[in-house]
Write an enzyme that holds these catalytic residues in place. Structure first.
Site, PDB file in Angstrom:
ATOM      1  N   CYS A 115       0.828  -1.203   0.000  1.00  0.00           N
ATOM      2  CA  CYS A 115       0.000   0.000   0.000  1.00  0.00           C
ATOM      3  C   CYS A 115       0.872   1.267   0.000  1.00  0.00           C
ATOM      4  O   CYS A 115       1.548   1.552  -0.963  1.00  0.00           O
ATOM      5  CB  CYS A 115      -0.965  -0.050   1.177  1.00  0.00           C
ATOM      6  SG  CYS A 115      -2.372   1.059   1.051  1.00  0.00           S
ATOM      7  N   HIS A 116       0.878   2.034   1.090  1.00  0.00           N
ATOM      8  CA  HIS A 116       1.711   3.227   1.206  1.00  0.00           C
ATOM      9  C   HIS A 116       3.104   2.909   1.765  1.00  0.00           C
ATOM     10  O   HIS A 116       3.940   3.800   1.852  1.00  0.00           O
ATOM     11  CB  HIS A 116       1.032   4.273   2.098  1.00  0.00           C
ATOM     12  CG  HIS A 116      -0.132   4.959   1.456  1.00  0.00           C
ATOM     13  ND1 HIS A 116      -1.357   4.355   1.298  1.00  0.00           N
ATOM     14  CD2 HIS A 116      -0.264   6.196   0.922  1.00  0.00           C
ATOM     15  CE1 HIS A 116      -2.189   5.189   0.704  1.00  0.00           C
ATOM     16  NE2 HIS A 116      -1.548   6.323   0.471  1.00  0.00           N
TER      17      HIS A 116
END
Length: 182
Positions: A115-116
């Site tokens: 994800c991030h």
């Protein structure tokens, strides 16, 4: 079933702080432990637990096993970087966190981010010329840092494993398990 314990004797570090995406830490941790790995949560500061984030609000907490200042790369076979917007944004500005990621990469150990999570990889200088994926909003950041971004549930480039989002967790965890079992 014996195959489910194929990571016996393997140790995995998860580096996170408050604001991690709850499922992106807890689910890979559970799946890796089910495969036989010992999973250690590492966090900066002198905290006993870190708070997760889910659906736009705070979620449950996870116990911290080791302080970042005491983490030793030689104790682990792999590093997992969960996402959430807050967590990697905090980690990538902390020199000790960036140095830990660099040390895992320089040792040739598996580094996996979802994800991030790849934001921290950028600050650690680990994406130049590498194939990666991430949450779509990081695409330009990763490309600006020299990465070749792909929209796939898991991208593996040597010792680097990246994934896009919570829906990809089963494939993400499986890729880490396969890398450690090899």
């Amino acid at each position: 079933m014996a195959a489910s314990k194929k990571l016996n004797g393997r140790a995995v570090a998860v580096l996170a702080t408050d604001g991690f995406e709850y499922s992106e830490l807890t689910e890979p941790k559970r799946l890796l432990e089910e495969a036989g790995a010992e999973v250690t949560v590492i966090a900066p500061g002198d905290v006993k637990e870190i708070k997760g984030w889910k659906g736009g609000d705070w979620a449950g907490s996870v116990p911290v096993d080791v302080r970042l200042s005491e983490a030793d790369v030689s104790d682990y076979d792999a590093l997992v970087l969960p996402g959430g917007v807050i967590n990697p944004d905090k980690l990538r500005t902390q020199p000790a966190a960036v140095e830990l990621v660099q040390a895992f990469a320089e040792a040739g150990k598996t580094v996996a981010a979802i994800c991030h999570g790849p934001w921290t990889l950028i600050n650690a200088g680990q994406v130049q010329g590498r194939k990666v994926t991430s949450w779509p909003s990081l695409r330009q950041d990763l490309e600006n840092a020299g990465a070749r971004w792909e929209d796939r549930e898991v991208v593996r480039d040597g010792n680097l494993i990246t994934s896009r989002k919570p829906d990809d967790i089963p494939a993400f965890a499986q890729a880490v398990i396969e890398a450690l079992a090899a």
